[in-house]
Design an enzyme around this catalytic site. Structure first.
Site, PDB file in Angstrom:
ATOM      1  N   HIS A 201       0.843  -0.978   0.119  1.00  0.00           N
ATOM      2  CA  HIS A 201      -0.219  -0.120  -0.156  1.00  0.00           C
ATOM      3  C   HIS A 201       1.008   1.241  -0.106  1.00  0.00           C
ATOM      4  O   HIS A 201       0.439   2.396  -0.248  1.00  0.00           O
ATOM      5  CB  HIS A 201      -1.040  -0.045   1.072  1.00  0.00           C
TER       6      HIS A 201
ATOM      7  N   HIS B 214       7.539  -2.095   2.454  1.00  0.00           N
ATOM      8  CA  HIS B 214       7.326  -0.760   2.344  1.00  0.00           C
ATOM      9  C   HIS B 214       8.773  -0.169   2.125  1.00  0.00           C
ATOM     10  O   HIS B 214       8.858   0.665   1.322  1.00  0.00           O
ATOM     11  CB  HIS B 214       6.628  -0.336   3.710  1.00  0.00           C
TER      12      HIS B 214
ATOM     13  N   GLU C 247       6.808   4.362  13.670  1.00  0.00           N
ATOM     14  CA  GLU C 247       5.434   4.536  14.003  1.00  0.00           C
ATOM     15  C   GLU C 247       5.451   4.553  15.640  1.00  0.00           C
ATOM     16  O   GLU C 247       6.182   3.908  16.182  1.00  0.00           O
ATOM     17  CB  GLU C 247       4.829   3.146  13.797  1.00  0.00           C
TER      18      GLU C 247
ATOM     19  N   LYS D 281       8.459   0.009  15.647  1.00  0.00           N
ATOM     20  CA  LYS D 281       7.235   0.475  16.484  1.00  0.00           C
ATOM     21  C   LYS D 281       7.585   1.349  17.863  1.00  0.00           C
ATOM     22  O   LYS D 281       8.670   0.944  18.263  1.00  0.00           O
ATOM     23  CB  LYS D 281       6.521  -0.847  16.856  1.00  0.00           C
TER      24      LYS D 281
ATOM     25  N   ASP E 262       7.438  -7.080   8.669  1.00  0.00           N
ATOM     26  CA  ASP E 262       6.429  -6.344   8.329  1.00  0.00           C
ATOM     27  C   ASP E 262       6.614  -5.101   7.630  1.00  0.00           C
ATOM     28  O   ASP E 262       5.756  -4.671   6.773  1.00  0.00           O
ATOM     29  CB  ASP E 262       5.915  -6.029   9.826  1.00  0.00           C
TER      30      ASP E 262
ATOM     31  N   LYS F 119       0.542   5.313  -1.962  1.00  0.00           N
ATOM     32  CA  LYS F 119       0.709   6.848  -1.467  1.00  0.00           C
ATOM     33  C   LYS F 119       1.134   7.924  -2.478  1.00  0.00           C
ATOM     34  O   LYS F 119       2.186   7.707  -3.268  1.00  0.00           O
ATOM     35  CB  LYS F 119       1.569   6.711  -0.235  1.00  0.00           C
TER      36      LYS F 119
HETATM   37  C1  BG6 Z   1       1.503  -2.318   7.436  1.00  0.00           C
HETATM   38  C2  BG6 Z   1       1.863  -3.079   8.684  1.00  0.00           C
HETATM   39  O1  BG6 Z   1       1.831  -2.835   6.214  1.00  0.00           O
HETATM   40  O2  BG6 Z   1       1.692  -0.875   7.553  1.00  0.00           O
HETATM   41  C3  BG6 Z   1       1.555  -2.422  10.048  1.00  0.00           C
HETATM   42  O3  BG6 Z   1       1.598  -4.389   8.675  1.00  0.00           O
HETATM   43  C4  BG6 Z   1       1.767  -0.777   9.966  1.00  0.00           C
HETATM   44  O4  BG6 Z   1       2.307  -3.002  10.999  1.00  0.00           O
HETATM   45  C5  BG6 Z   1       1.532  -0.171   8.550  1.00  0.00           C
HETATM   46  O5  BG6 Z   1       1.424  -0.173  11.175  1.00  0.00           O
HETATM   47  C6  BG6 Z   1       1.838   1.109   8.597  1.00  0.00           C
HETATM   48  O6  BG6 Z   1       1.048   1.762   7.335  1.00  0.00           O
HETATM   49  P1  BG6 Z   1       0.864   3.325   7.254  1.00  0.00           P
HETATM   50  O7  BG6 Z   1       0.313   3.465   5.901  1.00  0.00           O
HETATM   51  O8  BG6 Z   1       0.013   3.643   8.530  1.00  0.00           O
HETATM   52  O9  BG6 Z   1       2.487   3.992   7.399  1.00  0.00           O
END
Ligand code: BG6
Length: 482
Positions: free
Chosen positions: A184, A246, A222, A342, A241, A188
């Site tokens: 995802h 990402h 995060e 995290k 993760d 963005k």
């Molecule tokens: C997800 C992870 O792919 O991305 C999560 O599994 C994480 O652990 C999330 O919190 C973060 O996404 P974003 O868009 O909030 O940065």
């Protein structure tokens, strides 16, 4: 055709959107609201039908109610949500089997005159993946009368071997051109803008290399902790993760060569070349961490080992700093340091490109050279924008230097940005694979991380609300955060 153009104006053929895991968290919190918003943006032209498939033994009406509730929770008007769900949503329990699903699909398509174009969205836990793909294949649903696309969510495997196995399962039935692997982050706006920033502006391209760049730091921080996902996270850890997908996607976009043209094949070819130029990590290139109790944003939070569902002898990492080396002509010798975690002080996804200092320091004091490296901060979220730090002379006698920034913020110019899932769903429906991850990219990312995936030593500790274990500093000469 660009997704944005499609999303807003270009008509598409009717389609059926089948969501496996249609009652799950992902469908309720992300997919259905994003899909609804996408349709609304297009004035509800060319709406397809949605068929939720899941384990619950419920009928259409209950599903419509559940989905409408999810839309309302996402801020959509209750009347509008209820009406749309009743008109467009259907449900089929998975226990009825694939032949019954195939019949239901036919029936809905006949009734609504949909023409046989289908999206199968697998919003499923990994354990359900293989059976679902095999079920689609065995009932010939992998090749419909129109186009057929399958959308796959992460995690895509847990190492190179399992990713290859999953690719094998998919490729048994689907051609790569039908497969949309979601990351995802690629949806963005700011991540897509890395391409525009680099290849529509010549200013930086001439300095975007080992001659001028000292280091690139990518932070995916995060403040959140587990959010009730211990079952998943305990088996994953931050490297699986966040880093495998990402962070390495962002790294590829920052480091890639210019594609021959804008298009899925050319862009993905260039991204995968970056990954191929990275040797598998050695354990000394990684610092793993785990948060202990602390305060985040002024609130006291428990340590990882105290979280519900975490094993007392867990060795899962909630933080990782990794130093990647890209062994190619452009980047040889420039460290790309990724830091993800995290329970860090705040949410921040940022690329910081630090340029080399001037070869001679003209403005030195007795103690040291005052000149600072220029740094370009690309903030992907939140407070999306760019900051370029450079030195100026502080007015007055002598040569006192001060660092100042040139600043751009998306929100100030464009207002709200569309959500990632909206963009990605638009692209699935119009068949644009540019923002989806190809099989070879996934496998390369796992190959690079292989040696550091299952380390057995407990991670180093850091208090929640800090930037990770102090020893992570051995990987860089100084962390850059703006
Ligand atoms: C997800 C992870 O792919 O991305 C999560 O599994 C994480 O652990 C999330 O919190 C973060 O996404 P974003 O868009 O909030 O940065």
């Amino acid at each position: 055709m660009s997704a944005r153009a499609w999303a807003d104006t270009v008509p598409i053929d009717p389609y059926l959107f089948v969501i496996f895991g249609g009652t799950g968290d992902l469908a309720r919190r992300k997919l259905l609201p994003a899909y609804f918003r996408l349709l609304r943006r297009r004035g509800f032209a060319d709406v397809g039908k949605v068929l939720g498939v899941a384990t619950r033994e419920i009928g259409d009406a209950e599903y419509q109610e559940l989905a409408a509730k999810a839309l309302v929770e996402a801020g959509i008007d209750p009347d509008e949500a209820g009406r749309w769900c009743r008109e467009h949503l259907r449900y089929q329990p998975v226990a009825a089997g694939f032949p019954a699903l195939a019949e239901r699909i036919d029936e809905i398509e006949q009734d609504a005159g949909l023409g046989g174009n289908r999206v199968f969205y697998l919003a499923l836990p990994p354990s359900a993946f293989a059976d679902t793909v095999a079920g689609l294949g065995a009932t010939n649903l992998h090749r419909g009368p129109g186009w057929t696309r399958v959308v796959v969510e992460k995690p895509f495997g847990r190492d190179l071997e399992s990713a290859r196995r999953l690719n094998g399962i998919l490729h048994r039935w689907f051609d790569e051109s039908q497969i949309f692997r979601i990351d995802h982050y690629l949806g963005k706006e700011t991540v897509q803008n890395l391409l525009v920033f680099r290849f529509a502006n010549t200013l930086f391209e001439s300095v975007w290399n080992r001659d001028r760049v000292e280091t690139v730091q990518i932070t995916v921080a995060e403040s959140l902790g587990l959010e009730g996902r211990a079952g998943y996270f305990e088996r994953a850890g931050i490297v699986r993760d966040i880093v495998q997908n990402h962070a390495l996607q962002v790294l590829s976009l920052v480091a890639m060569e210019a594609p021959v043209r804008m298009g899925a094949a050319s862009i993905r070819d260039e991204k995968v070349k970056v990954l191929r130029a990275i040797y598998p990590l050695r354990p000394e290139q990684v610092v793993r961490g785990r948060y202990t109790a602390g305060r985040v944003g002024g609130v006291a939070v428990p340590g990882y080992l105290e979280e519900e569902g975490v094993a007392p002898d867990s060795v899962t990492e909630t933080f990782a700093a990794l130093r990647f080396e890209i062994d190619n002509w452009r980047w040889k010798g420039v460290p790309f340091v990724v830091r993800a975690g995290k329970r860090l002080p705040r949410k921040l996804t940022q690329v910081a490109v630090s340029f080399r200092e001037p070869p001679v320091c003209l403005f030195d004091t007795d103690e040291s050279c005052q000149v600072h490296a220029n740094v370009l901060y690309i903030t992907l979220q939140p407070d999306e924008g760019f900051d370029l730090a450079f030195d100026v002379k502080q007015p007055g006698e002598g040569f006192e230097l001060r660092t100042q920034t040139l600043r751009f913020r998306y929100a100030e110019v464009f207002g709200d940005l569309p959500g990632a899932y909206e963009t990605l769903l638009a692209d699935v429906l119009c068949g644009d694979q540019t923002l989806f991850v190809r099989s070879d990219e996934v496998e390369e990312a796992w190959r690079i991380l292989g040696p550091v995936l299952d380390l057995e030593e407990p991670p180093e500790e850091y208090p929640a609300g800090s930037w990770g274990p102090v020893s992570a500093e051995r990987l860089v000469t100084g962390w850059l955060v703006h």
